[in-house]
Write an enzyme that holds these catalytic residues in place. Structure first.
Site, mmCIF file in Angstrom:
data_model
loop_
_atom_site.group_PDB
_atom_site.id
_atom_site.type_symbol
_atom_site.label_atom_id
_atom_site.label_comp_id
_atom_site.label_asym_id
_atom_site.label_seq_id
_atom_site.Cartn_x
_atom_site.Cartn_y
_atom_site.Cartn_z
ATOM 1 N N LYS A 182 10.224 1.575 -7.792
ATOM 2 C CA LYS A 182 9.383 2.772 -7.625
ATOM 3 C C LYS A 182 8.868 2.818 -6.193
ATOM 4 C CE LYS A 182 5.090 3.930 -8.194
ATOM 5 N NZ LYS A 182 5.003 4.903 -7.086
ATOM 6 N N GLU A 258 2.542 -8.778 -1.972
ATOM 7 C CA GLU A 258 2.312 -8.733 -0.517
ATOM 8 C C GLU A 258 1.287 -7.632 -0.301
ATOM 9 O OE1 GLU A 258 6.089 -8.372 1.481
ATOM 10 O OE2 GLU A 258 6.604 -10.419 0.962
ATOM 11 N N CYS A 292 1.086 -3.646 7.807
ATOM 12 C CA CYS A 292 0.207 -4.670 7.222
ATOM 13 C C CYS A 292 -0.063 -5.788 8.219
ATOM 14 C CB CYS A 292 0.838 -5.228 5.958
ATOM 15 S SG CYS A 292 2.515 -5.827 6.235
ATOM 16 N N GLU A 394 -9.566 -3.000 6.235
ATOM 17 C CA GLU A 394 -8.237 -2.567 6.688
ATOM 18 C C GLU A 394 -8.242 -1.043 6.855
ATOM 19 O OE1 GLU A 394 -4.880 -2.629 3.906
ATOM 20 O OE2 GLU A 394 -3.635 -3.489 5.488
HETATM 21 P P1 NAD Z 1 -0.804 1.362 -2.607
HETATM 22 O O1 NAD Z 1 -1.265 0.076 -3.210
HETATM 23 O O2 NAD Z 1 -1.689 2.532 -2.727
HETATM 24 O O3 NAD Z 1 0.586 1.805 -3.257
HETATM 25 C C1 NAD Z 1 1.717 0.963 -3.234
HETATM 26 C C2 NAD Z 1 2.603 1.295 -4.423
HETATM 27 O O4 NAD Z 1 1.913 0.959 -5.633
HETATM 28 C C3 NAD Z 1 2.956 2.775 -4.526
HETATM 29 O O5 NAD Z 1 4.293 2.875 -4.960
HETATM 30 C C4 NAD Z 1 1.990 3.266 -5.590
HETATM 31 O O6 NAD Z 1 2.428 4.400 -6.296
HETATM 32 C C5 NAD Z 1 1.936 2.061 -6.518
HETATM 33 N N1 NAD Z 1 0.743 1.978 -7.355
HETATM 34 C C6 NAD Z 1 -0.505 2.448 -7.103
HETATM 35 N N2 NAD Z 1 -1.334 2.154 -8.137
HETATM 36 C C7 NAD Z 1 -0.583 1.476 -9.051
HETATM 37 C C8 NAD Z 1 -0.867 0.910 -10.328
HETATM 38 N N3 NAD Z 1 -2.082 0.956 -10.871
HETATM 39 N N4 NAD Z 1 0.138 0.297 -10.991
HETATM 40 C C9 NAD Z 1 1.378 0.214 -10.457
HETATM 41 N N5 NAD Z 1 1.704 0.747 -9.254
HETATM 42 C C10 NAD Z 1 0.730 1.367 -8.550
HETATM 43 O O7 NAD Z 1 -0.445 1.034 -1.109
HETATM 44 P P2 NAD Z 1 -0.005 2.053 0.036
HETATM 45 O O8 NAD Z 1 -1.197 2.872 0.409
HETATM 46 O O9 NAD Z 1 1.252 2.739 -0.373
HETATM 47 O O10 NAD Z 1 0.382 1.047 1.213
HETATM 48 C C11 NAD Z 1 -0.521 0.544 2.141
HETATM 49 C C12 NAD Z 1 -0.947 -0.867 1.794
HETATM 50 O O11 NAD Z 1 0.196 -1.713 1.690
HETATM 51 C C13 NAD Z 1 -1.822 -1.493 2.864
HETATM 52 O O12 NAD Z 1 -2.883 -2.179 2.260
HETATM 53 C C14 NAD Z 1 -0.883 -2.485 3.546
HETATM 54 O O13 NAD Z 1 -1.519 -3.566 4.188
HETATM 55 C C15 NAD Z 1 -0.049 -2.915 2.402
HETATM 56 N N6 NAD Z 1 1.212 -3.505 2.870
HETATM 57 C C16 NAD Z 1 1.368 -4.853 2.801
HETATM 58 C C17 NAD Z 1 2.536 -5.449 3.278
HETATM 59 C C18 NAD Z 1 2.725 -6.938 3.213
HETATM 60 O O14 NAD Z 1 3.849 -7.378 3.432
HETATM 61 N N7 NAD Z 1 1.707 -7.727 2.952
HETATM 62 C C19 NAD Z 1 3.542 -4.651 3.825
HETATM 63 C C20 NAD Z 1 3.335 -3.269 3.895
HETATM 64 C C21 NAD Z 1 2.161 -2.705 3.412
#
Ligand code: NAD
Length: 491
Positions: A182, A258, A292, A394
């Site tokens: 997804k 992650e 990130c 962040e």
């Molecule tokens: P997000 O957590 O809002 O969403 C990520 C994914 O999770 C999306 O596909 C979203 O639809 C899904 N999601 C949201 N709520 C959910 C739930 N309750 N159950 C299952 N899936 C759910 O994150 P974002 O805003 O898309 O991305 C930004 C974040 O990602 C930042 O915090 C960034 O630091 C982090 N990030 C981390 C890494 C790493 O390698 N550590 C890499 C890239 C981004």
């Protein structure tokens, strides 16, 4: 009409080897963040659709031939996926630029090739794996097999959609699992193409499925609570990781997370500023700071503070902020209106906390067609109080804070002061200091005099609230497999 034009109009779900409409008939819009133009209508998966995808993945896992075919045959198909990605790299990069707002040039030169490399690397790596052997006094022989776990839910964020999905899909497939993917709801375009890429590469139906939708009470939650899902590999926000862990707890799903970061980029007085400044600019503003691993807290030793501020500001002013499709652009918009509102709210917070504005904090001057885009100039604050919110939270946008320090001990204390521990960057020419600080900073990756250099064999993941588990090399293979010990009596 090309495949891309079709996908732009309507993005469907990919279940059991074919693109299908959502059974809910609900579609949501995706906008180009540079212009607010609607670029796609996406089918939102209902519970029934996610159920079909998970069941298709289960059937493909149980009945084979994916799990049971030889490793070399399986890995050959994954390498073919990588080749197709390279053949289609301009198209994928154009879509990624349109969807995320990132510069096309970065996508075509770095991210899409890295996506292909993720698949190729894990295919090559898996083919070379063996197992352990433990003989017991010539009476018994133990040996270990690494077997696939089953159906994996791969959930990814919007900042590096295609690259991060293949980072999970490579080891997932190479070890013989099947997947339900997804992508983030704001950036589904490139990941949706993984279905047809997998099919063209000869990967059997049901092995790779892609569903679209949101998190809570939508596709994300349906996947992470689904009984047929055995493991969840998630990249995204820390708060989402917590929700997913709770949702997966009832069925004890294996998880790898992650999560967020707030990396310290520590500039000691003996740093080579000719190298540190351009790399720190990249670390701060690449992908509009939506990385990130961004070096969003720049800790600068006070003896070089003035020089650093002058040179860093000048370099930030030289960044070209503009149309993501233009090859000269260094920085595009942020990804969406909601995210723009979140990022810019930190401008008020920074002012409230008496941060000193060094540069930015306003929209750039842009041509007419980009005036509605979610743009912000690269923004730099100076803040003495490392516990201020802009130094701790962040922001995930083009806003960085410079925090002065006097001693090594103080730098270390500031570096370790946040809830996050994904990575840190250290600039010094003192070898002992480089080692000592690297050991004492509580983060999963430490870059010394460099940033964003990745050897895919090396562990990747976060301390504290930046993650659970590690990915990369054998760490990924361990997550995506069950280790089985077989003990044979020899007498
Ligand atoms: P997000 O957590 O809002 O969403 C990520 C994914 O999770 C999306 O596909 C979203 O639809 C899904 N999601 C949201 N709520 C959910 C739930 N309750 N159950 C299952 N899936 C759910 O994150 P974002 O805003 O898309 O991305 C930004 C974040 O990602 C930042 O915090 C960034 O630091 C982090 N990030 C981390 C890494 C790493 O390698 N550590 C890499 C890239 C981004």
């Amino acid at each position: 009409m090309t495949k891309t034009e079709t996908m732009l109009k309507e993005v469907k779900l990919f279940i059991n080897g074919e693109y299908v409409e959502s059974s809910s008939n609900r579609l949501f819009e995706v906008k180009n963040p540079a212009t607010q133009e609607v670029i796609a209508k996406v089918h939102e998966a209902s519970f029934q659709d996610v159920d079909r995808a998970c069941n298709a993945a289960r059937k493909a896992f149980e009945e084979g031939p994916w799990r049971t075919m030889s490793v070399s045959e399986r890995c050959e198909k994954i390498r073919r996926m990588a080749e197709i990605i390279i053949e289609r790299k301009e198209e994928l990069a154009r879509l990624e630029a349109m969807d995320v707002g990132k510069p096309y040039q970065t996508a075509v030169e770095r991210e899409i090739p890295r996506a292909a490399e993720n698949l190729k690397f894990f295919a090559d790596f898996m083919e070379k794996q063996g197992g352990e052997v433990y003989p017991m006094d010539d009476q018994f022989l133990n040996y270990t097999r690494y077997e696939p776990v089953g159906v994996a839910a791969l959930i990814t964020p919007w900042n590096l959609p295609f690259m991060l999905t293949t980072w999970k899909l490579g080891p997932c497939l190479a070890t013989g699992n099947t997947a339900v993917i997804k992508p983030a709801e704001v950036t589904p375009l490139t990941v949706s193409l993984l279905g047809e890429i997998a099919k063209e590469a000869g990967i059997p139906d049901g092995v790779v499925n892609v569903v679209h939708g949101f998190g809570t009470q939508s596709a994300g939650e349906f996947m992470t609570t689904h009984p047929e899902v055995d493991l969840i590999s998630f990249t995204g926000e820390t708060s989402t990781g917590k929700a997913i862990m709770k949702n997966g707890a009832d069925s004890l799903k294996k998880v790898s997370f992650e999560l967020g970061g707030k990396a310290a980029n520590i500039i000691f007085e003996d740093a080579n500023l000719d190298k540190a400044i351009p790399v720190s600019i990249q670390a701060a503003f690449m992908n509009s700071g939506q990385v990130c691993l961004a070096g969003s807290r720049i800790l600068v030793q006070r003896t070089i503070l003035d020089e650093f501020l002058t040179r860093f500001k000048e370099a930030a002013m030289n960044l070209v902020v503009g149309d993501p499709q233009d090859p000269s652009t260094n920085m595009g918009p942020v990804v969406s209106e909601a995210h723009y509102n979140k990022v810019t709210s930190y401008i008020d917070i920074a002012e409230f906390e008496n941060s000193k504005l060094i540069y930015g904090a306003k929209r750039p001057n842009l041509p007419e067609h980009l005036k509605t885009g979610y743009y912000l100039l690269p923004t730099i604050y100076l803040q003495e109080n490392y516990q201020a919110r802009i130094c701790q939270e962040e922001i995930f946008g083009p806003i960085v804070t410079i925090i002065p320090f006097d001693t090594e001990e103080e730098a270390l204390k500031i570096a370790n002061s946040t809830d996050y521990g994904l990575n840190a960057i250290i600039w010094t020419q003192n070898l002992q200091r480089a080692h000592n600080i690297s050991h004492d900073v509580r983060a999963g990756t430490i870059w010394v005099n460099c940033w964003f250099v990745r050897d895919l064999r090396a562990p990747f993941g976060g301390y504290k609230k930046s993650g659970v588990g590690r990915e990369g090399g054998h760490h990924s293979l361990e997550f995506f497999t069950e280790a089985k010990n077989i003990c044979i009596a020899l007498q």
